[in-house]
Write a protein that holds these residues in place. Structure first.
Motif, PDB file in Angstrom:
ATOM      1  N   TRP A  37      64.441 104.833 114.119  1.00 42.26           N
ATOM      2  CA  TRP A  37      63.702 104.910 115.383  1.00 42.26           C
ATOM      3  C   TRP A  37      62.204 105.106 115.125  1.00 42.26           C
ATOM      4  CZ3 TRP A  37      63.586 103.410 120.051  1.00 42.26           C
ATOM      5  CH2 TRP A  37      62.800 104.063 121.020  1.00 42.26           C
ATOM      6  N   TRP A  53      76.330 100.972 112.460  1.00 43.62           N
ATOM      7  CA  TRP A  53      76.862 101.644 113.647  1.00 43.62           C
ATOM      8  C   TRP A  53      76.844 103.158 113.443  1.00 43.62           C
ATOM      9  CZ3 TRP A  53      79.929  99.196 117.815  1.00 43.62           C
ATOM     10  CH2 TRP A  53      80.418 100.131 118.763  1.00 43.62           C
ATOM     11  N   LEU A  58      71.179 109.464 114.600  1.00 47.51           N
ATOM     12  CA  LEU A  58      71.217 108.556 115.746  1.00 47.51           C
ATOM     13  C   LEU A  58      72.081 107.362 115.355  1.00 47.51           C
ATOM     14  CD1 LEU A  58      69.823 108.335 118.569  1.00 47.51           C
ATOM     15  CD2 LEU A  58      68.064 106.986 117.442  1.00 47.51           C
ATOM     16  N   GLU A  59      73.178 107.164 116.048  1.00 44.82           N
ATOM     17  CA  GLU A  59      74.067 106.047 115.699  1.00 44.82           C
ATOM     18  C   GLU A  59      73.489 104.719 116.178  1.00 44.82           C
ATOM     19  OE1 GLU A  59      78.112 106.961 116.895  1.00 44.82           O
ATOM     20  OE2 GLU A  59      78.405 107.850 114.916  1.00 44.82           O
ATOM     21  N   GLU A  62      73.328 103.843 120.001  1.00 45.20           N
ATOM     22  CA  GLU A  62      72.327 104.656 120.712  1.00 45.20           C
ATOM     23  C   GLU A  62      70.920 104.196 120.353  1.00 45.20           C
ATOM     24  OE1 GLU A  62      70.444 107.088 123.220  1.00 45.20           O
ATOM     25  OE2 GLU A  62      72.577 106.564 123.226  1.00 45.20           O
ATOM     26  N   ARG A  65      70.271 101.208 122.435  1.00 45.35           N
ATOM     27  CA  ARG A  65      69.979 101.589 123.827  1.00 45.35           C
ATOM     28  C   ARG A  65      68.535 102.081 123.964  1.00 45.35           C
ATOM     29  NH1 ARG A  65      75.555 102.549 124.257  1.00 45.35           N
ATOM     30  NH2 ARG A  65      75.519 104.503 123.129  1.00 45.35           N
ATOM     31  N   ARG A  66      68.093 102.882 122.997  1.00 40.37           N
ATOM     32  CA  ARG A  66      66.719 103.391 123.046  1.00 40.37           C
ATOM     33  C   ARG A  66      65.704 102.246 122.964  1.00 40.37           C
ATOM     34  NH1 ARG A  66      65.522 108.935 119.714  1.00 40.37           N
ATOM     35  NH2 ARG A  66      67.125 110.212 120.695  1.00 40.37           N
ATOM     36  N   ALA A  96      75.422  97.807 124.312  1.00 36.49           N
ATOM     37  CA  ALA A  96      74.428  98.827 123.959  1.00 36.49           C
ATOM     38  C   ALA A  96      73.059  98.200 123.723  1.00 36.49           C
ATOM     39  CB  ALA A  96      74.881  99.588 122.718  1.00 36.49           C
TER      40      ALA A  96
END
Length: 198
Positions: A37, A53, A58-59, A62, A65-66, A96
């Motif tokens: 991220w 995955w 943080l998977e 997710e 999605r972010r 996702a």
């Protein structure tokens, strides 16, 4: 092109990175979702990411999605890697926000083909963004030309945004793609001839 590889398995990450380098890509490897991220939100964010995955912090889903919820990053191309192979997992990964989905162990030929698709999409997006910027600049010029132009009633010069007075042809040529050819209209020709005839 730079590619982010995020996988908590160092051996798998190194294998993918080595193959990507061999195919001409510059890679950045991280081993958890939070580090991924950070890279994706940096000023030098790579346009394509291959994310596992299951990662600490943080998977992958997710992370996807972010990225999709961040308007400045939503254009990134994300390939999700996982050992999960059910259609339910595939749908969950794509919903996702992943653009593509590969099952581990990764077939390198399949990875290469899917990365090429990603590069094509990223390149098209970049070209589209350039064309939108050009259209916006053109639209701004059109709006400026459609507005009121401060023009001198005597000499017909136009005042620009910096309060300088320019000849009409200079102003128009700087703000449009128009070029001028010069001639004399019939009325002006008669006025020019009048002193000669007296």
């Amino acid at each position: 092109m730079r590619v982010l590889i995020a996988d908590d398995d160092p051996v798998a990450a190194m294998a993918v990175s080595r193959s990507m380098s061999h195919w001409g890509f510059e890679t950045v490897v991280v081993h958890d979702g939070l580090a991924a991220w950070e890279h994706l939100t940096s000023s030098a964010s790579p346009p394509l990411a291959i994310v596992d995955w299951e990662m600490p912090g943080l998977e992958g889903p997710e992370l996807c999605r972010r990225v999709r919820s961040d308007t400045e990053r939503a254009h990134l191309y994300l390939i999700l890697l996982t050992a999960r192979h059910s259609s339910t997992d595939l749908v969950a990964g794509l919903e996702a926000g992943a653009d593509d989905y590969l099952i581990k162990p990764v077939d390198l030929n399949e990875l290469k083909a899917r990365v090429r698709v990603g590069v094509r999409v990223v390149s098209l997006q970049a070209r589209l963004a350039e064309e939108v910027a050009e259209l916006q600049a053109t639209l701004d010029n059109v709006r400026r030309l459609r507005g009121l132009l401060p023009i001198c009633a005597y000499c017909k010069r136009i005042r620009d945004d910096k309060n300088y007075w320019q000849r009409v042809e200079v102003y128009v040529s700087e703000h449009t793609d128009a070029t001028f050819t010069h001639g004399i209209c019939p009325s002006c020709l008669e006025e020019a001839k009048a002193p000669l005839n007296t």
